[in-house]
Enzyme design. Structure first.
Site, PDB file in Angstrom:
ATOM      1  N   GLU A 186      -1.743  21.455  19.185  1.00 12.14           N
ATOM      2  CA  GLU A 186      -1.422  22.843  18.792  1.00 12.14           C
ATOM      3  C   GLU A 186      -2.413  23.852  19.368  1.00 12.14           C
ATOM      4  OE1 GLU A 186      -0.748  23.143  14.539  1.00 12.14           O
ATOM      5  OE2 GLU A 186       1.123  22.018  14.716  1.00 12.14           O
ATOM      6  N   GLU A 190       5.165  16.344  15.796  1.00 13.25           N
ATOM      7  CA  GLU A 190       5.005  16.662  14.369  1.00 13.25           C
ATOM      8  C   GLU A 190       6.286  17.331  13.927  1.00 13.25           C
ATOM      9  OE1 GLU A 190       1.529  18.767  12.963  1.00 13.25           O
ATOM     10  OE2 GLU A 190       0.250  17.761  14.430  1.00 13.25           O
TER      11      GLU A 190
HETATM   12  O1  AHR Z   1       0.489  17.854   9.849  1.00 10.21           O
HETATM   13  C1  AHR Z   1      -0.329  18.819   9.256  1.00 10.21           C
HETATM   14  C2  AHR Z   1      -0.904  19.791  10.245  1.00 10.21           C
HETATM   15  O2  AHR Z   1       0.133  20.588  10.729  1.00 10.21           O
HETATM   16  C3  AHR Z   1      -1.518  19.214  11.495  1.00 10.21           C
HETATM   17  O3  AHR Z   1      -2.857  18.892  11.326  1.00 10.21           O
HETATM   18  C4  AHR Z   1      -1.390  20.323  12.486  1.00 10.21           C
HETATM   19  O4  AHR Z   1      -1.267  19.866  13.801  1.00 10.21           O
HETATM   20  C5  AHR Z   1      -0.171  21.085  12.012  1.00 10.21           C
HETATM   21  O5  AHR Z   1      -0.388  22.439  11.941  1.00 10.21           O
END
Ligand code: AHR
Length: 514
Positions: free
Chosen positions: A196, A316
């Site tokens: 990210e 994610e």
């Molecule tokens: O999955 C939780 C968080 O969400 C992770 O650490 C991050 O990459 C995202 O913002």
């Protein structure tokens, strides 16, 4: 063909539908085993563990628990993960990875340095590190995927991590690995180029230009070290108003198109307005992002050799909105408690990955245990959250070729998207078996559906698995499992089959065809 009687019997067998709820809503689904979208990559059923809250410490790994084995791995969690058939496991973050020094997590456990953990506001003990993660992945027979620190870390840190894990040469790094008890390299194929990096919350956040340049140098060194590694570039995670998320991907790909094998994008959704229809339509937004990102990838690769491919990695994704916000710092955080509607959204996301099997080749539900997770523990045991069940069904059954379906379904008006189909479906074909995945997005009505196979016939057994519960807000907890999979069998012959999909349900039909 299943007779009307058989069909009604199947409907009555669903514990959550009174016969009086049979409705006049009708749909049609046509299946053709020659209309192939692409091979379903097993890695779309991946998961993710981060040094965050009780995901690793107190979840996967609990050295003090009587429930753990001699390595410190919780046995009950291990079994639940195994049954989920996690095909790939991402680690160590997430936001955590952006200040992680992997060298802190190797060597004798008692001598590893505790460090201030700034992403989530704790102290990281470093007792679970590279060896523990890769041992866990080996025991689980899952593909490991390591996300490097391109926030505060250096190119050399990333390169040496690959060397430590993968090299056959006799070097200081490989001697260190051996000294720490691992003779043979693990040969980790999948490596993330940071996490990210488009988010201002990220330690070491950069502009797209700066990230692209920095990640390119890391990628070069990592591929020089081991040309067989597959690299995942950090694409968009920040889709807020006025954010040029498409531009981020375009710029990053300009720099990385000859080195990256995947572009990672992230998506979390929620039901903040308590609007079931709107929430269940979230996957339409996911579809749109996939199409847009595929276009940007195609643009970046136009003019490149045709053998060059970059795929989308949703590394994610999940429902996450309750346990969220600046107060989520410390140990018991992001402990989202899921209900039936969340499980249905998860099933629609999985449908979307299957329906885009040609371009989505990796996806990691975030996360595995306790933290926005399908498995929830306390010191005495665990329970399986609602979202466990659709993921388990997909990961264990929906494989082979993804099929392009014809779906004619009633629709409902929606705030964000013009009209959304009540019937959301995907299909897989493997070895003479069609797996049809259907979410009925209608809150109150069953949808009577004619299923037709165009080029084959139903050839006997049909396994029916349904994830449902008494109410869209039904949850599971340590004392009761209200939302779960119920299974039954039927038989079908001929080209057509009628089936009534109960309200607010996910159904998987697994049928032999010939
Ligand atoms: O999955 C939780 C968080 O969400 C992770 O650490 C991050 O990459 C995202 O913002």
């Amino acid at each position: 063909m299943l007779s009307r009687r058989t069909f009604s019997a199947a409907l009555a067998a669903s514990p959550f539908v009174a016969l009086s709820q049979q409705s006049s809503l009708h749909a049609r689904i046509k299946i053709d085993t020659e209309r192939v979208i692409g091979d379903i990559d097993p890695k779309i059923y991946g998961n993710f563990i981060e040094h965050l809250g009780r995901c690793i410490e107190g979840g996967v790994f609990d050295e003090k628990s009587p429930l753990s084995d001699s390595n410190g791995f919780r046995r009950d969690v291990f079994d639940a993960v195994k049954n989920l058939n996690v095909t790939q496991l991402r680690w160590p973050g997430g936001n955590f990875s952006s200040n992680y020094n992997w060298k802190d997590g190797i060597g004798a456990r008692d001598q590893r340095p505790p460090r201030l953990e700034m992403a989530w506001g704790t102290v990281e003990s470093n007792r679970f590190g590279t060896h523990e993660f890769l041992q866990y992945a080996e025991m689980m027979k899952t593909e490991p995927y390591i996300c490097t620190n391109l926030g505060t870390g250096s190119w050399v840190d990333a390169q040496q991590w690959v060397e430590y894990c993968n090299s056959l040469q006799d070097t200081a790094m490989t001697r260190l690995r051996k000294q720490n008890g691992r003779q043979d390299p693990w040969k980790v194929t999948y490596w993330g180029l940071g996490n990210e990096m488009d988010g201002p919350w990220q330690m070491g956040h950069r502009t797209a230009e700066d990230y692209g340049k920095f990640a390119l140098e890391a990628a070069k060194l990592m591929k020089f070290t081991d040309p067989s590694v597959k690299l995942v570039a950090a694409g968009s995670s920040n889709f807020g108003t006025g954010i040029d998320w498409i531009g981020w991907n375009r710029t990053v790909l300009e720099y990385l198109k000859n080195h990256a094998d995947y572009l990672a994008i992230h998506m979390y959704v929620g039901n903040r307005d308590n609007d079931f229809g709107d929430f269940l339509a979230s996957s339409v937004g996911l579809d749109e992002r996939i199409k847009t990102t595929e276009g940007v990838i195609n643009q970046a690769l136009s003019g490149e050799p045709r053998s060059k491919r970059i795929y989308i990695a949703w590394d994610e994704w999940n429902v996450w909105y309750r346990a969220r916000g600046p107060q989520q710092r410390g140990r018991r955080i992001l402990e989202e408690h899921y209900n039936l509607e969340d499980a249905l959204v998860v099933a629609t996301f999985l449908n979307s990955f299957v329906n885009h099997a040609h371009i989505v080749k990796m996806a990691n539900m975030a996360q595995l245990v306790n933290v926005i997770a399908p498995i929830f523990t306390n010191e005495k045991g665990l329970f399986l959250q609602t979202i466990y069940y659709p993921l388990q069904l997909f990961a264990n059954n929906s494989k082979g070729k993804a099929l392009e379906l014809f779906v004619d379904s009633p629709k409902y008006p929606n705030k964000r998207f013009d009209e959304v189909r009540y019937v959301d479906a995907s299909a897989a074909y493997d070895n003479g078996v069609v797996v049809l995945n259907v979410v009925n997005r209608h809150r109150d009505q069953a949808i009577e559906t004619e299923l037709e196979v165009e080029d084959k016939q139903f050839a006997g057994p049909v396994d029916i698995s349904e994830v449902n519960g008494p109410d869209i807000k039904s949850e599971n907890n340590f004392d009761s499992t209200t939302v779960k999979t119920t299974s039954r069998s039927a038989r079908a012959d001929g080209r057509k089959l009628r089936y009534s999909f109960p309200p607010h349900s996910f159904t998987m039909l697994k049928a032999k065809v010939g």
